[in-house]
Design a protein around this motif. Structure first.
Motif, PDB file in Angstrom:
ATOM      1  N   ARG A  90       0.830  -1.225   0.000  1.00 31.19           N
ATOM      2  CA  ARG A  90       0.000   0.000   0.000  1.00 31.19           C
ATOM      3  C   ARG A  90       0.854   1.260   0.000  1.00 31.19           C
ATOM      4  O   ARG A  90       0.470   2.294  -0.477  1.00 31.19           O
ATOM      5  CB  ARG A  90      -0.930   0.015   1.221  1.00 31.19           C
ATOM      6  N   SER A 118       3.904  -0.878   3.862  1.00 33.11           N
ATOM      7  CA  SER A 118       2.658  -1.118   4.594  1.00 33.11           C
ATOM      8  C   SER A 118       1.707  -1.908   3.705  1.00 33.11           C
ATOM      9  O   SER A 118       1.631  -1.683   2.494  1.00 33.11           O
ATOM     10  CB  SER A 118       2.029   0.200   5.058  1.00 33.11           C
ATOM     11  N   TYR A 120      -2.258  -4.327   3.724  1.00 29.95           N
ATOM     12  CA  TYR A 120      -3.462  -4.734   4.453  1.00 29.95           C
ATOM     13  C   TYR A 120      -3.524  -6.242   4.464  1.00 29.95           C
ATOM     14  O   TYR A 120      -3.329  -6.887   3.437  1.00 29.95           O
ATOM     15  CB  TYR A 120      -4.732  -4.166   3.812  1.00 29.95           C
ATOM     16  N   LYS A 248      -1.519   4.273   4.380  1.00 26.78           N
ATOM     17  CA  LYS A 248      -1.775   3.135   3.470  1.00 26.78           C
ATOM     18  C   LYS A 248      -2.805   3.582   2.451  1.00 26.78           C
ATOM     19  O   LYS A 248      -3.977   3.737   2.794  1.00 26.78           O
ATOM     20  CB  LYS A 248      -2.386   1.958   4.236  1.00 26.78           C
TER      21      LYS A 248
END
Ligand SMILES: Cc1cc2nc3c(=O)[nH]c(=O)nc-3n(C[C@H](O)[C@H](O)[C@H](O)COP(=O)(O)OP(=O)(O)OC[C@H]3O[C@@H](n4cnc5c(N)ncnc54)[C@H](O)[C@@H]3O)c2cc1C
Length: 454
Positions: A90, A118, A120, A248
């Motif tokens: 991200r 970063s 998810y 992000k």
């Protein structure tokens, strides 16, 4: 029930493996077990049983994590053949912004390998309909499928030891006997309890309550207010060992680690001037928070996370204190796969060829606990924080190699190095003398709150 001939307890052609949990430890184990089996010409089959759907945004697909992956881990994974695509990343983080009550400083990563990314773990925060980016956990699960694993999206509700195997049963009446079962269930209490029935000496890890929330700001505001910088807070707020804001995509993730974080502590942190100053002044943070949660974190390793035909890995066994849990999941998963494919699946084999990897993490965490104790003393003292901030501000003008404290803090915040390595670097006389000097002279330099120093 003990297997009759412990030392002969090995996987053979046609052996079946049930992996309960398809988070990083479950998928890393599957990846390595399939790869090692291929190398030695062993024909095994692996089922991954995972309750969540990582393609879904929000809690249904989320494994509750800050989503920081260090560049060093990304490089290690790529040498293993696990190459994270750009659609999973991200944001690449190239600096951290250190906030203490006395001021703020942007600290560039001294070395390229210290950069972080970063991600998810699921498809993004609740209500997110952005399909151009992928879930980290789903990417790993798909990779295992491509390599021959079978993924069953069901919640495991029973595990039972049989004469020559272990039976797994799920909520929707799936039932199968496996030769070997891997518990990669994270810190899910009921599932850890299930494993205690087939692994009688297993004592699940000790945990503590943490906090995560997502703020929807939009890409332009993220670029303007956060850029490629992770904001780290050393504020004197009880119970918080570490607070960070991680950009992000169009969101910023707030992570609070420490002991028993509750609503009141979270509110005190979010409302503090230092945190508010990071956001656009007119934003209503409560109204732009699509989801938040209070997940548990592993703060003390499990005991005896193995038995005949069973091993527990990742958060369910040993992790890295507060940081790089994904990296620790990689370590324990690979050790378990090595043990199972090359050595055997008896309790005795796991004790000699899997437990050392866990013990190594545990020993490092002892040093980590000491580092966080020192950090908490610094956190409570304005003068120590001023000295520390002054030191890292001055270091930014020096060549990368001489930015010793910046590098130590970076690795402490991101988990890019072992705690032993960080501690040894901290003991360098140059670091200690320069820190003491900065603490003594800190009062002479006026750092205005909220002002960015270069
Ligand atoms: C607040 C917070 C922030 C963190 N930030 C970071 C970070 O930035 N970077 C980092 O590297 N680590 C971070 N971690 C740690 C990291 O999240 C964990 O170490 C990591 O997820 C461990 O992976 P795992 O596969 O062992 O467990 P998990 O990721 O928890 O996966 C376990 C899986 O098992 C499944 N499961 C459980 N029970 C069952 C069942 N009965 N049937 C079927 N499936 C089941 C779950 O659905 C889940 O998918 C953070 C942790 C917390 C709490």
């Amino acid at each position: 029930m003990e297997d009759p001939n412990l030392d002969d307890l090995t996987l053979d052609d046609g052996s079946t493996i049930g992996v309960v949990g398809g988070g990083p430890s479950g998928t890393f184990f599957t990846f390595f077990a399939l790869e090692f089996a291929r190398r030695v010409g062993l024909k095994i089959s692996i089922d991954i049983l995972e309750a969540k759907d990582f393609t879904k945004p929000g809690p249904a697909g989320c494994n509750n994590c800050g989503g920081i992956v260090s560049e060093s881990l990304i490089q290690v994974l790529s040498t293993e053949g696990i190459i994270l695509p750009s659609t999973v990343i991200r944001r690449g983080i190239e600096s951290y912004t250190l906030h203490v009550e006395n001021g703020v400083s942007v600290i560039e990563t001294p070395f390229k390998e210290q950069r972080i990314a970063s991600v998810y773990r699921g498809a993004g925060p609740k209500g997110d309909a952005d399909n151009d980016q992928l879930s980290f956990d789903n990417y790993l699960l798909e990779l295992c499928k491509e390599n021959g694993a079978n993924v069953i999206h069901e919640r495991v509700t029973e595990v039972e030891r049989a004469k020559d195997g272990i039976i797994i049963r799920t909520k929707n009446s799936f039932e199968k006997k496996y030769d070997f079962v891997v518990g990669a269930v994270g810190l899910n209490k009921p599932t850890c309890k299930l494993f205690q029935s087939i692994c009688p000496s297993y004592i699940p890890p000790k945990t503590s309550r943490t906090y995560i929330s997502e703020f929807l700001l939009g890409r332009d505001a993220i670029d303007e207010y956060f850029g490629n910088s992770m904001h780290v807070f050393l504020l004197n707020i009880p119970n918080i060992t570490f607070g960070a804001l991680i950009p992000k995509g169009k969101y910023v993730t707030l992570v609070l680690l420490g002991t028993d974080i509750d609503k009141e502590i979270v509110s005190r942190f979010i409302q503090s001037k230092d945190v508010r100053n990071c956001f656009p002044p007119d934003i209503d943070l409560e109204a732009n928070m699509p989801c938040n949660c209070y997940p548990m974190i592993n703060i003390q390793a499990a005991k005896t996370a193995y038995s005949d035909r069973v091993v527990l890995i990742g958060d369910s066994s040993s992790s890295k204190l507060y940081k790089n849990g994904i990296g620790a999941a990689y370590v324990t998963a690979k050790a378990a796969a090595t043990s199972a494919i090359f050595h055997g699946i008896s309790s005795r084999t796991f004790k000699s060829s899997f437990q050392p990897a866990c013990s190594d993490l545990d020993k490092d965490n002892t040093v980590g606990k000491f580092i966080f104790l020192v950090t908490s003393i610094i956190q409570k003292s304005r003068i120590l924080k001023s000295g520390l901030l002054q030191m890292v501000v001055k270091e930014q003008k020096k060549p990368a190699k001489q930015r010793r404290m910046s590098s130590i803090l970076w690795d402490t915040f991101t988990g890019s190095a072992s705690y032993r390595n960080i501690f040894v670097r901290f003991l360098n006389p140059f670091v200690i003398i320069y820190l003491i000097w900065n603490i003594l002279t800190a009062g002479l330099i006026k750092l205005k709150p909220g002002k960015h120093e270069d």
